[in-house]
Motif scaffolding. Structure first.
Motif, short mmCIF file in Angstrom:
data_model
loop_
_atom_site.label_atom_id
_atom_site.label_comp_id
_atom_site.label_asym_id
_atom_site.label_seq_id
_atom_site.Cartn_x
_atom_site.Cartn_y
_atom_site.Cartn_z
N HIS A 1 0.83 -1.21 0.00
CA HIS A 1 0.00 0.00 0.00
C HIS A 1 0.86 1.26 0.00
O HIS A 1 0.53 2.24 -0.67
CB HIS A 1 -0.91 -0.03 1.23
CG HIS A 1 -2.01 0.99 1.21
ND1 HIS A 1 -3.00 1.01 0.25
CD2 HIS A 1 -2.28 2.02 2.06
CE1 HIS A 1 -3.84 2.01 0.50
NE2 HIS A 1 -3.42 2.63 1.59
N ASP B 1 -14.19 8.98 -3.70
CA ASP B 1 -13.74 8.11 -4.79
C ASP B 1 -12.85 6.97 -4.33
O ASP B 1 -12.37 6.20 -5.16
CB ASP B 1 -13.05 8.91 -5.89
CG ASP B 1 -12.11 9.99 -5.37
OD1 ASP B 1 -12.19 10.35 -4.18
OD2 ASP B 1 -11.30 10.50 -6.17
N HIS B 2 -12.64 6.84 -3.04
CA HIS B 2 -11.81 5.75 -2.53
C HIS B 2 -12.54 5.01 -1.40
O HIS B 2 -13.29 4.07 -1.64
CB HIS B 2 -10.43 6.27 -2.10
CG HIS B 2 -9.63 6.77 -3.25
ND1 HIS B 2 -9.02 5.93 -4.15
CD2 HIS B 2 -9.36 8.04 -3.68
CE1 HIS B 2 -8.39 6.64 -5.08
NE2 HIS B 2 -8.59 7.92 -4.81
N CYS B 3 -12.32 5.42 -0.16
CA CYS B 3 -12.84 4.63 0.96
C CYS B 3 -14.34 4.74 1.15
O CYS B 3 -14.98 3.77 1.58
CB CYS B 3 -12.08 4.98 2.23
SG CYS B 3 -10.32 4.53 2.12
N ARG C 1 -13.89 11.33 -10.78
CA ARG C 1 -13.93 10.00 -10.19
C ARG C 1 -14.95 9.93 -9.06
O ARG C 1 -15.59 8.90 -8.85
CB ARG C 1 -12.54 9.59 -9.67
CG ARG C 1 -11.57 9.18 -10.75
CD ARG C 1 -10.45 8.30 -10.18
NE ARG C 1 -9.82 8.89 -9.01
CZ ARG C 1 -8.71 9.62 -9.05
NH1 ARG C 1 -8.11 9.85 -10.21
NH2 ARG C 1 -8.19 10.11 -7.95
N SER C 2 -15.09 11.03 -8.33
CA SER C 2 -16.07 11.06 -7.24
C SER C 2 -17.48 10.96 -7.78
O SER C 2 -18.32 10.22 -7.23
CB SER C 2 -15.90 12.34 -6.42
OG SER C 2 -14.66 12.35 -5.76
N TYR D 1 -9.41 -0.54 1.95
CA TYR D 1 -10.10 0.71 1.65
C TYR D 1 -11.47 0.77 2.34
O TYR D 1 -11.86 1.80 2.85
CB TYR D 1 -10.28 0.87 0.14
CG TYR D 1 -8.97 1.10 -0.60
CD1 TYR D 1 -8.48 2.39 -0.80
CD2 TYR D 1 -8.22 0.03 -1.05
CE1 TYR D 1 -7.27 2.60 -1.47
CE2 TYR D 1 -7.02 0.23 -1.72
CZ TYR D 1 -6.55 1.51 -1.92
OH TYR D 1 -5.36 1.71 -2.56
N ASP E 1 -2.82 2.55 -6.66
CA ASP E 1 -2.62 1.39 -5.80
C ASP E 1 -1.55 1.62 -4.74
O ASP E 1 -1.52 0.90 -3.73
CB ASP E 1 -2.23 0.17 -6.63
CG ASP E 1 -3.31 -0.23 -7.62
OD1 ASP E 1 -4.47 -0.39 -7.19
OD2 ASP E 1 -3.00 -0.36 -8.81
N TRP F 1 0.69 4.60 -2.35
CA TRP F 1 0.45 5.92 -1.77
C TRP F 1 1.64 6.34 -0.92
O TRP F 1 2.39 5.49 -0.43
CB TRP F 1 -0.81 5.87 -0.89
CG TRP F 1 -1.99 5.35 -1.64
CD1 TRP F 1 -2.39 4.06 -1.74
CD2 TRP F 1 -2.90 6.12 -2.42
NE1 TRP F 1 -3.51 3.96 -2.53
CE2 TRP F 1 -3.85 5.21 -2.96
CE3 TRP F 1 -3.03 7.49 -2.69
CZ2 TRP F 1 -4.90 5.64 -3.78
CZ3 TRP F 1 -4.07 7.90 -3.51
CH2 TRP F 1 -4.99 6.99 -4.04
#
Length: 206
Positions: free
Chosen positions: A62, A143-145, A174-175, A110, A73, A75
């Protein structure tokens, strides 16, 4: 038939000035606090999730290596357990949170549905114990978690709503697509009754 609110990752590292700060994160902490001040007693359970990564390994790939993060993928180092960046933003009212769950402890998690309490109780088991059938989702990042949490909640059979004025995301496009994904699987995307809405569900990364 209980109702739960999931407050996803409103942490210092995901707000302005943090390792992965998102524009609007600090204001969102205040807005969620105002929302829970108005509606907290309508929930049978309020759960706060946090990234809680290891500081001495790459957390299953990660954290980026020497090649640097791809922001998909891998960060930058963020939300290492026990550091200020992993703590809730100070403007989030944590007194209303009934249960705290932690994710990403050595893994690239996530979704809050991958999280567990300090005593090892997984979030799905916790919701089952409380007979939760409806889950509302707020927090960071759309857009992620937030996306992953809402999709997992739907996959598990919960009635799910995301309040689009109580989430902020990394990328506006993306959101918006994330919210469309949630609608496509039968989730609800609603607005709260707070007086001021956010301009859009995404904001630029600081």
């Amino acid at each position: 038939m209980a109702r739960a609110l999931l407050v996803v990752d409103v942490q210092n590292d995901f707000t302005e000035g943090g390792a992965l700060g998102v524009t609007g994160g600090a204001a969102l902490a205040e807005r969620i606090s105002a929302f829970t001040g108005r509606h907290g007693d309508e929930y049978d359970l309020i759960v706060g999730s946090r990234d809680w990564h290891h500081g001495d390994d790459d957390n299953g790939g990660h954290f980026a290596g020497p090649e640097g993060p791809d922001f998909v993928d891998t960060w930058p180092v963020h939300c290492v357990g026990g550091t200020p960046g992993a703590e809730y933003h100070p403007d989030l009212d944590t007194s209303v949170i009934d249960v705290h769950v932690f994710k990403g402890r050595g893994r690239p998690d996530y979704s809050a549905f991958q999280a567990s309490t300090d005593d090892g109780t997984a979030l799905p088991d916790l919701l089952a114990e409380r007979r939760v059938t409806t889950v509302d989702v707020v927090g960071i990042a759309t857009d992620h978690c937030v996306r992953a949490t809402a999709l997992d909640a739907r996959a598990a059979g919960y009635d799910v709503a995301v309040y689009e004025d109580l989430v902020v995301g990394v990328d506006p496009d993306r959101s918006a697509r994330a919210l469309d994904e949630i609608r496509a699987v039968g989730g609800h995307v609603d607005r709260s009754d707070m007086d001021e809405g956010l301009a859009n569900p995404g904001g630029a990364v600081l």
